[in-house]
Design a protein around this motif. Structure first.
Motif, PDB file in Angstrom:
ATOM      1  N   ARG A 136       0.818  -1.220   0.000  1.00 20.23           N
ATOM      2  CA  ARG A 136       0.000   0.000   0.000  1.00 20.23           C
ATOM      3  C   ARG A 136       0.854   1.273   0.000  1.00 20.23           C
ATOM      4  NH1 ARG A 136      -3.098  -3.412   3.557  1.00 20.23           N
ATOM      5  NH2 ARG A 136      -5.160  -3.854   2.655  1.00 20.23           N
ATOM      6  N   TRP A 137       1.885   1.305   0.845  1.00 18.24           N
ATOM      7  CA  TRP A 137       2.722   2.497   0.965  1.00 18.24           C
ATOM      8  C   TRP A 137       4.186   2.084   0.961  1.00 18.24           C
ATOM      9  CZ3 TRP A 137      -1.442   1.692   4.384  1.00 18.24           C
ATOM     10  CH2 TRP A 137      -2.562   2.515   4.148  1.00 18.24           C
ATOM     11  N   ILE A 138       5.024   2.885   0.301  1.00 20.25           N
ATOM     12  CA  ILE A 138       6.441   2.540   0.174  1.00 20.25           C
ATOM     13  C   ILE A 138       7.311   3.716   0.596  1.00 20.25           C
ATOM     14  CG2 ILE A 138       6.014   0.840  -1.632  1.00 20.25           C
ATOM     15  CD1 ILE A 138       6.896   2.868  -3.701  1.00 20.25           C
ATOM     16  N   GLY A 139       8.563   3.420   0.958  1.00 19.42           N
ATOM     17  CA  GLY A 139       9.440   4.490   1.397  1.00 19.42           C
ATOM     18  C   GLY A 139      10.831   4.005   1.721  1.00 19.42           C
ATOM     19  N   ILE A 140      11.501   4.757   2.604  1.00 19.89           N
ATOM     20  CA  ILE A 140      12.871   4.420   2.995  1.00 19.89           C
ATOM     21  C   ILE A 140      13.052   4.647   4.491  1.00 19.89           C
ATOM     22  CG2 ILE A 140      13.803   5.090   0.738  1.00 19.89           C
ATOM     23  CD1 ILE A 140      15.006   7.596   2.209  1.00 19.89           C
ATOM     24  N   SER A 141      14.050   3.986   5.058  1.00 18.67           N
ATOM     25  CA  SER A 141      14.555   4.333   6.391  1.00 18.67           C
ATOM     26  C   SER A 141      15.964   4.877   6.201  1.00 18.67           C
ATOM     27  CB  SER A 141      14.563   3.113   7.319  1.00 18.67           C
ATOM     28  OG  SER A 141      15.547   2.169   6.913  1.00 18.67           O
ATOM     29  N   HIS A 143      19.575   6.945   8.322  1.00 18.83           N
ATOM     30  CA  HIS A 143      20.278   7.618   9.407  1.00 18.83           C
ATOM     31  C   HIS A 143      20.949   8.888   8.900  1.00 18.83           C
ATOM     32  CE1 HIS A 143      20.890   3.745  12.056  1.00 18.83           C
ATOM     33  NE2 HIS A 143      19.634   3.962  11.759  1.00 18.83           N
ATOM     34  N   ALA A 144      20.621   9.299   7.683  1.00 22.00           N
ATOM     35  CA  ALA A 144      21.361  10.376   7.034  1.00 22.00           C
ATOM     36  C   ALA A 144      20.468  11.534   6.600  1.00 22.00           C
ATOM     37  CB  ALA A 144      22.106   9.835   5.809  1.00 22.00           C
ATOM     38  N   VAL A 145      20.991  12.739   6.751  1.00 26.16           N
ATOM     39  CA  VAL A 145      20.313  13.927   6.250  1.00 26.16           C
ATOM     40  C   VAL A 145      20.116  13.817   4.741  1.00 26.16           C
ATOM     41  CG1 VAL A 145      20.511  16.421   5.938  1.00 26.16           C
ATOM     42  CG2 VAL A 145      21.231  15.383   8.106  1.00 26.16           C
ATOM     43  N   ALA A 146      21.183  13.419   4.044  1.00 27.27           N
ATOM     44  CA  ALA A 146      21.106  13.284   2.593  1.00 27.27           C
ATOM     45  C   ALA A 146      20.098  12.220   2.181  1.00 27.27           C
ATOM     46  CB  ALA A 146      22.482  12.948   2.020  1.00 27.27           C
ATOM     47  N   GLY A 147      19.922  11.200   3.013  1.00 29.62           N
ATOM     48  CA  GLY A 147      18.933  10.168   2.718  1.00 29.62           C
ATOM     49  C   GLY A 147      17.523  10.719   2.756  1.00 29.62           C
ATOM     50  N   VAL A 148      17.228  11.556   3.769  1.00 24.20           N
ATOM     51  CA  VAL A 148      15.902  12.168   3.864  1.00 24.20           C
ATOM     52  C   VAL A 148      15.651  13.068   2.655  1.00 24.20           C
ATOM     53  CG1 VAL A 148      14.418  13.709   5.200  1.00 24.20           C
ATOM     54  CG2 VAL A 148      15.884  12.068   6.392  1.00 24.20           C
ATOM     55  N   ARG A 149      16.633  13.896   2.336  1.00 20.17           N
ATOM     56  CA  ARG A 149      16.460  14.840   1.229  1.00 20.17           C
ATOM     57  C   ARG A 149      16.263  14.133  -0.111  1.00 20.17           C
ATOM     58  NH1 ARG A 149      21.345  18.857   3.180  1.00 20.17           N
ATOM     59  NH2 ARG A 149      20.120  20.099   4.663  1.00 20.17           N
ATOM     60  N   ALA A 150      17.078  13.116  -0.356  1.00 19.09           N
ATOM     61  CA  ALA A 150      16.964  12.393  -1.619  1.00 19.09           C
ATOM     62  C   ALA A 150      15.690  11.557  -1.658  1.00 19.09           C
ATOM     63  CB  ALA A 150      18.191  11.508  -1.829  1.00 19.09           C
ATOM     64  N   GLY A 151      15.353  10.934  -0.546  1.00 19.62           N
ATOM     65  CA  GLY A 151      14.142  10.119  -0.497  1.00 19.62           C
ATOM     66  C   GLY A 151      12.894  10.922  -0.765  1.00 19.62           C
ATOM     67  N   ALA A 152      12.879  12.151  -0.276  1.00 19.90           N
ATOM     68  CA  ALA A 152      11.705  13.002  -0.460  1.00 19.90           C
ATOM     69  C   ALA A 152      11.405  13.267  -1.929  1.00 19.90           C
ATOM     70  CB  ALA A 152      11.910  14.322   0.276  1.00 19.90           C
ATOM     71  N   LEU A 153      12.416  13.146  -2.768  1.00 29.50           N
ATOM     72  CA  LEU A 153      12.257  13.428  -4.194  1.00 29.50           C
ATOM     73  C   LEU A 153      12.007  12.185  -5.033  1.00 29.50           C
ATOM     74  CD1 LEU A 153      15.090  16.103  -4.570  1.00 29.50           C
ATOM     75  CD2 LEU A 153      12.634  16.492  -4.238  1.00 29.50           C
ATOM     76  N   LEU A 154      11.984  11.019  -4.381  1.00 31.86           N
ATOM     77  CA  LEU A 154      11.730   9.787  -5.125  1.00 31.86           C
ATOM     78  C   LEU A 154      10.284   9.740  -5.607  1.00 31.86           C
ATOM     79  CD1 LEU A 154      13.396   6.835  -3.163  1.00 31.86           C
ATOM     80  CD2 LEU A 154      13.914   7.569  -5.485  1.00 31.86           C
ATOM     81  N   PRO A 155      10.051   9.394  -6.860  1.00 33.24           N
ATOM     82  CA  PRO A 155       8.668   9.283  -7.343  1.00 33.24           C
ATOM     83  C   PRO A 155       7.941   8.141  -6.647  1.00 33.24           C
ATOM     84  CG  PRO A 155      10.211   8.385  -8.957  1.00 33.24           C
ATOM     85  CD  PRO A 155      11.036   9.073  -7.909  1.00 33.24           C
ATOM     86  N   GLY A 156       6.747   8.439  -6.149  1.00 30.34           N
ATOM     87  CA  GLY A 156       5.930   7.401  -5.530  1.00 30.34           C
ATOM     88  C   GLY A 156       6.200   7.150  -4.071  1.00 30.34           C
ATOM     89  N   LEU A 157       7.177   7.859  -3.470  1.00 32.45           N
ATOM     90  CA  LEU A 157       7.497   7.617  -2.063  1.00 32.45           C
ATOM     91  C   LEU A 157       6.404   8.172  -1.157  1.00 32.45           C
ATOM     92  CD1 LEU A 157      10.785   7.672  -0.209  1.00 32.45           C
ATOM     93  CD2 LEU A 157       9.049   9.279   0.590  1.00 32.45           C
ATOM     94  N   ASP A 158       6.032   7.389  -0.133  1.00 29.94           N
ATOM     95  CA  ASP A 158       4.963   7.764   0.793  1.00 29.94           C
ATOM     96  C   ASP A 158       5.448   8.087   2.196  1.00 29.94           C
ATOM     97  OD1 ASP A 158       2.769   7.071  -1.097  1.00 29.94           O
ATOM     98  OD2 ASP A 158       3.517   5.024  -0.806  1.00 29.94           O
ATOM     99  N   VAL A 159       6.520   7.428   2.644  1.00 31.82           N
ATOM    100  CA  VAL A 159       6.919   7.542   4.042  1.00 31.82           C
ATOM    101  C   VAL A 159       8.434   7.468   4.184  1.00 31.82           C
ATOM    102  CG1 VAL A 159       6.693   5.058   4.455  1.00 31.82           C
ATOM    103  CG2 VAL A 159       6.507   6.629   6.385  1.00 31.82           C
ATOM    104  N   ILE A 160       8.960   8.234   5.152  1.00 32.43           N
ATOM    105  CA  ILE A 160      10.380   8.183   5.498  1.00 32.43           C
ATOM    106  C   ILE A 160      10.490   7.925   6.995  1.00 32.43           C
ATOM    107  CG2 ILE A 160      12.554   9.469   5.623  1.00 32.43           C
ATOM    108  CD1 ILE A 160      11.722  11.012   3.154  1.00 32.43           C
ATOM    109  N   HIS A 161      11.426   7.050   7.336  1.00 29.38           N
ATOM    110  CA  HIS A 161      11.666   6.656   8.738  1.00 29.38           C
ATOM    111  C   HIS A 161      13.074   7.125   9.108  1.00 29.38           C
ATOM    112  CE1 HIS A 161      11.454   4.460  12.400  1.00 29.38           C
ATOM    113  NE2 HIS A 161      12.012   3.330  12.000  1.00 29.38           N
ATOM    114  N   PRO A 162      13.236   8.379   9.584  1.00 26.90           N
ATOM    115  CA  PRO A 162      14.571   8.916   9.860  1.00 26.90           C
ATOM    116  C   PRO A 162      14.972   8.784  11.325  1.00 26.90           C
ATOM    117  CG  PRO A 162      12.993  10.683   9.955  1.00 26.90           C
ATOM    118  CD  PRO A 162      12.201   9.416   9.720  1.00 26.90           C
TER     119      PRO A 162
END
Length: 314
Positions: A136-141, A143-162
């Motif tokens: 139903r929902w996809i995303g990333i976990s 430990h990195a600032v750059a991970g949050v920033r890049a993940g936010a721009l992924l097409p179709g991403l719903d959730v980030i676990h930082p």
């Protein structure tokens, strides 16, 4: 239990997500049966979603605990790189958890746009699984600032676990203020955010009210994953979040229980923990850190410098 909406288009869930690493074989704090009992107790108190990962090796444990709780949501994660690896990871989770449709599935521990590029085929497979209704929902976990920033721009991403706590412990590539800015950016796009390591892997547990208050008042953060391995820890955390007084006896059971230094098996033997240990209690053997329990005073200095959060007081 307070309910929150996970992002602009995510589900309504309890503010607390049960972090199942604490009851998994990977940490070994409790037996499988004890872990099932603790998890079911948390569900009885109103916690209605669970965080796990393929590496935790506890799908069967969670499946046992969820008997009679068909509406509890599960987040899982994998390190899959290729499309085939992701298909296998999804199938493994669906079979072991006895669910045709997975609620959430994330790429585990993404560090930057370069890391995500290396996992592009796995992400594309996640997108296809979402289109087919397998997830139903996809995303990333991360430990990195750059991970949050890049993940936010992924097409179709719903959730980030930082990773997020008031001292910025465990952030591998930047400062706390930079992480807060990245979280604000992602949440501004409507992405759901639920924080991990709010107690800094146990290093901030001496002031739990401050640790919880910091994350709860951080703009853009909706949920908190809390690792709990006993009923007392469940009661303790939920009372704190409810703003209620914690009985002295319960405080003593949780705050003063016997602890040890746990070193995860993904330790890379970088040696930074040895330099930080004032007791000389750590050494490198076979390319991983080991602890002399008699010399260790559980000060936690080692965990504060570990770039991969391998060392924890449990």
């Amino acid at each position: 239990m307070r309910q929150v909406k996970l992002g602009s288009w995510g589900p309504d869930v309890s503010e607390v997500c049960f972090g199942s690493l604490a009851i998994s074989p990977l940490q070994g704090r409790v037996t499988e049966a004890e872990g099932v009992s603790v998890l079911r107790y948390a569900l009885e108190q109103g916690v209605d979603w669970i965080d796990t990962a393929e590496i935790y090796d506890n799908y069967g444990q969670i499946a046992q605990a969820l008997k009679g709780y068909p509406n509890v949501r599960i987040v899982s994660k994998s390190y899959s790189v290729s499309a085939e690896e992701m298909r296998l990871s999804l199938d493994k989770a669906r079979i072991a958890l006895d669910r045709d449709t997975l609620d959430f599935f994330l790429l585990h521990e993404q560090e930057s746009a370069f890391t995500l590029q290396g996992h592009a085929r796995a992400w594309e497979e996640l997108l296809r699984a979402k289109e087919r209704g397998i997830v139903r929902w996809i995303g990333i976990s991360t430990h990195a600032v750059a991970g949050v920033r890049a993940g936010a721009l992924l097409p179709g991403l719903d959730v980030i676990h930082p990773i997020l706590n008031y001292q910025g412990l465990g952030i591998i590539d930047g400062t706390l203020s930079e992480m807060l800015e990245a979280v604000s950016f992602a949440s501004g796009l409507g992405i759901g955010i639920y924080a991990m390591k709010v107690f800094g892997g146990g290093h901030l547990a001496n002031d739990p009210e401050k640790a919880l208050a910091f994350v709860r008042r951080t703009p853009g953060v909706q949920g908190i994953a809390l690792g709990m391995s006993s009923r007392e820890e469940v009661d303790y955390n939920l009372l704190l979040l409810a703003g209620k007084d914690v009985p002295q006896e319960l405080q003593e059971k949780v705050m003063h229980r016997k602890r040890k230094l746990y070193i995860a098996d993904w330790c890379q033997g970088c040696g930074l923990c040895l330099e930080a240990c004032p007791q000389g209690a750590l050494s490198i053997e076979d390319n991983v850190s080991v602890v002399n329990a008699e010399a260790c005073v559980l000060c936690g200095y080692c965990g504060r410098v570990c770039p991969h959060f391998c060392l924890k007081i449990v």
